[in-house]
Design a protein around this motif. Structure first.
Motif, mmCIF file in Angstrom:
data_model
loop_
_atom_site.group_PDB
_atom_site.id
_atom_site.type_symbol
_atom_site.label_atom_id
_atom_site.label_comp_id
_atom_site.label_asym_id
_atom_site.label_seq_id
_atom_site.Cartn_x
_atom_site.Cartn_y
_atom_site.Cartn_z
ATOM 1 N N LEU A 9 0.777 -1.175 0.165
ATOM 2 C CA LEU A 9 -0.035 0.214 0.072
ATOM 3 C C LEU A 9 0.957 1.195 -0.049
ATOM 4 C CD1 LEU A 9 -2.627 -1.164 2.529
ATOM 5 C CD2 LEU A 9 -3.048 -0.728 0.080
ATOM 6 N N PHE A 62 -4.577 2.277 17.922
ATOM 7 C CA PHE A 62 -4.820 3.776 17.630
ATOM 8 C C PHE A 62 -5.266 4.618 18.690
ATOM 9 C CE2 PHE A 62 -6.118 1.016 14.125
ATOM 10 C CZ PHE A 62 -5.558 1.714 13.094
ATOM 11 N N THR A 80 -11.594 8.265 3.335
ATOM 12 C CA THR A 80 -11.637 8.259 4.885
ATOM 13 C C THR A 80 -10.362 8.508 5.453
ATOM 14 O OG1 THR A 80 -13.556 6.617 5.007
ATOM 15 C CG2 THR A 80 -12.387 6.787 6.818
ATOM 16 N N SER B 130 -10.839 -2.927 4.877
ATOM 17 C CA SER B 130 -9.439 -3.256 5.878
ATOM 18 C C SER B 130 -8.508 -2.159 5.503
ATOM 19 C CB SER B 130 -9.022 -4.607 5.707
ATOM 20 O OG SER B 130 -7.812 -4.924 6.225
ATOM 21 N N ASP B 131 -8.017 -2.176 4.213
ATOM 22 C CA ASP B 131 -7.062 -1.108 3.949
ATOM 23 C C ASP B 131 -7.165 0.377 3.906
ATOM 24 O OD1 ASP B 131 -5.485 -3.438 3.362
ATOM 25 O OD2 ASP B 131 -5.767 -3.351 1.286
ATOM 26 N N TYR B 132 -8.454 0.648 3.765
ATOM 27 C CA TYR B 132 -8.642 2.184 3.645
ATOM 28 C C TYR B 132 -9.596 2.747 4.474
ATOM 29 C CZ TYR B 132 -5.989 1.451 -0.602
ATOM 30 O OH TYR B 132 -4.982 1.286 -1.469
ATOM 31 N N GLU B 133 -10.139 1.982 5.295
ATOM 32 C CA GLU B 133 -10.941 2.571 6.357
ATOM 33 C C GLU B 133 -10.464 1.918 7.896
ATOM 34 O OE1 GLU B 133 -15.299 3.135 4.593
ATOM 35 O OE2 GLU B 133 -14.948 1.534 5.488
ATOM 36 N N ALA B 134 -10.399 0.929 8.262
ATOM 37 C CA ALA B 134 -9.808 0.348 9.249
ATOM 38 C C ALA B 134 -8.562 0.688 9.448
ATOM 39 C CB ALA B 134 -10.291 -1.220 9.550
ATOM 40 N N ALA B 135 -7.786 0.504 8.701
ATOM 41 C CA ALA B 135 -6.312 0.965 8.773
ATOM 42 C C ALA B 135 -6.031 2.560 8.995
ATOM 43 C CB ALA B 135 -5.619 0.705 7.429
#
Lengths: 126, 384
Positions: A9, A62, A80, B130-135
């Motif tokens: 990523l 977090f 987000t 998972s990759d773009y919200e939770a992370a």
């Protein structure tokens, strides 16, 4: 540790890299699951707050006091992300923001420290 | 497709079941349903969101079947986040309606309180991107809070406008012996409660906990022998939408909820006005509000007004959370869809006591996975 998961990523996390379709010109973020026909394009990191909220009780790793937001990027996609350098009661919908790179998650001595994008109030109108 | 009927129901209270494992809760609910149905179970579908992650047990279908003395039958877990229970019922419905089996059991079960709150939030966040919200640190609650803030901005409501939803839920939960919270609360108490994830108030936020519910469904030729009013599963549908909020065409429109509601109502041949009682995902008022709108029961932007006008009360035209909903009955995520069917079956049988909706003949159940990324909807009809 999930090193490879985070390494994959790196483009989107550090450069806010989206994808542009070579024929239609459509821009998306994140990149499509299979982006073979798309070209990578770094996004400007400029946007406005579409919505915001207190993160409340955070998941492990977090901080509890984060401010979450939906940011509408200048190129169109909504993402987000956390807001930083701003208190919850200072945030307004439609407020201009810009991307910065900050620490996202710290899973302790045994875990990864994950860095990535957050957004802060735009310091200088461009 | 064959007609499918409810043959038995069972449930445990939702709560902190320190002395019970996931398997114990599941078997307890299933045993109660089997005592009612008195039919040989041919297959078992277990709806569960987080068994692998929190309870540390996979192969839940086999685990529960074996523990219940049903070893050897077809058994599997169905996972669709908070829609797991509805998705498991959907699989069971397809198996019976399609003729593969005559009698199938569905158990919805969740066991969360063995781990601390931060781990529960992390597990629940698996139903986000998972990759773009939770992370990024988003949790389910914070995701709904983002939608509530946007909703307030677009339609001009204050955060206090969502208070009627938990007030209604607690009123109904106060007379439900299986409810986690059996105390009524006032609008003022909700408004004055601290924010759990601003703009969402603590008393407008369910507490994820443990619980199990079970339903046994059967084909028409089998239930002919059963006594009492027959409850038919008249509509069944499941739909999906993008997990990530940013990938949706319209932030304030739950497309999966709309599609599965339309599919189930159409299959049942039922109009919105025919529905007498509803159970929805209602962990927060905003979830119920967006569900009522996407389901076509109220106009866009009007759900908080409908709640303020008391339409959602047992005596109203859109009764929801009739046994307390997620807020008061309790929130056992993967079990929700089955708790809904247990409660609505009691409504249609007319055995709900103080919680009874008068003359209920058509019921609507919808549960959501993630932030509405999956929606399972079932329509039940009483046949006399």
């Amino acid at each position: 540790m999930q090193l490879a998961k985070h390494w994959r990523l790196k483009g989107s996390r550090y450069r806010l890299e989206g994808a542009r379709h070579p024929h239609t010109g459509a821009i998306c973020f994140p990149r499509p699951a299979d982006a073979a026909e798309w070209e990578a394009v770094p996004l400007s990191g400029q946007g406005v707050v579409e919505s915001f909220a207190a993160a409340g009780k955070a998941a492990d790793g977090f901080a509890d006091d984060a401010v979450m937001a939906l940011v509408r990027l200048a190129e169109g996609p909504i993402i987000t992300a956390q807001l930083t350098d701003v208190a919850l009661d200072e945030v307004k919908i439609d407020m201009p923001v810009e991307m910065v790179t900050r620490k996202l998650r710290d899973l302790g001595p045994e875990g990864l420290i994950v860095y990535g994008y957050k957004f802060r109030p735009l310091l200088v109108e461009r | 497709m064959r007609n499918v009927y409810i043959a038995g129901i069972g449930q445990t209270p939702v709560g902190e079941h320190w002395d019970s494992s996931l398997t114990t809760l599941a078997v307890r609910a299933l045993s109660a349903a089997r005592r009612e149905a008195e039919l040989p179970i041919q297959a078992l579908y277990v709806g569960n969101a987080l068994g692998g992650e929190v309870a540390g047990q996979a192969l839940l279908g086999t685990t529960v079947a074996t523990a219940a003395g049903l070893g050897g039958i077809e058994a599997m877990r169905v996972e669709a986040g908070g829609a797991s229970g509805g998705a498991a019922l959907r699989q069971a419905y397809l198996a019976v309606a399609g003729g593969a089996f005559d009698v199938v059991a569905v158990v919805g079960v969740e066991k969360l309180t063995d781990v601390l709150e931060g781990s529960i939030e992390a597990a629940l966040a698996l139903a986000l991107d998972s990759d773009y919200e939770a992370a990024q640190g988003l949790t389910l609650t914070a995701g709904w809070a983002l939608l509530q803030q946007r909703y307030m901005h677009v339609y001009g409501y204050a955060d206090t406008a969502f208070a009627p939803f938990p007030v209604n839920a607690h009123r109904n939960g106060s007379t439900n012996r299986a409810a986690q919270y059996r105390s009524a609360i006032s609008r003022e108490q909700v408004i004055r409660s601290p924010k759990v994830a601003a703009p969402i108030a603590l008393l407008d936020s369910s507490t994820a906990a443990d619980g199990a519910a079970a339903v046994i469904i059967a084909a028409e030729q089998v239930v002919r022998k059963l006594s009492g009013p027959r409850i038919r599963v008249a509509g069944s549908a499941l739909a999906s939408a993008p997990l990530a909020l940013g990938a949706r065409r319209d932030l304030l429109w739950l497309e999966a909820a709309e599609q599965s509601a339309q599919g189930a109502l159409k299959q049942a041949g039922v109009r919105h006005a025919d529905v007498d009682v509803l159970e929805l995902s209602d962990q927060h008022g905003i979830v119920a509000a967006l569900s009522l709108e996407a389901g076509g029961f109220v106009e866009r932007g009007m759900a908080p007004q409908a709640a303020a006008d008391n339409l959602i009360a047992r005596e109203g035209t859109l009764p929801i959370a009739t046994f307390g909903g997620c807020k008061a009955r309790g929130d056992a995520p993967g079990a929700l869809g089955v708790y809904q069917i247990v409660e609505l079956t009691q409504q249609l049988r007319g055995t709900s006591g103080a919680n009874q909706v008068a003359d209920a003949r058509v019921a609507f159940a919808q549960c959501l996975g993630g932030l509405g990324a999956t929606a399972a909807t079932h329509v039940l009809v009483r046949e006399d």
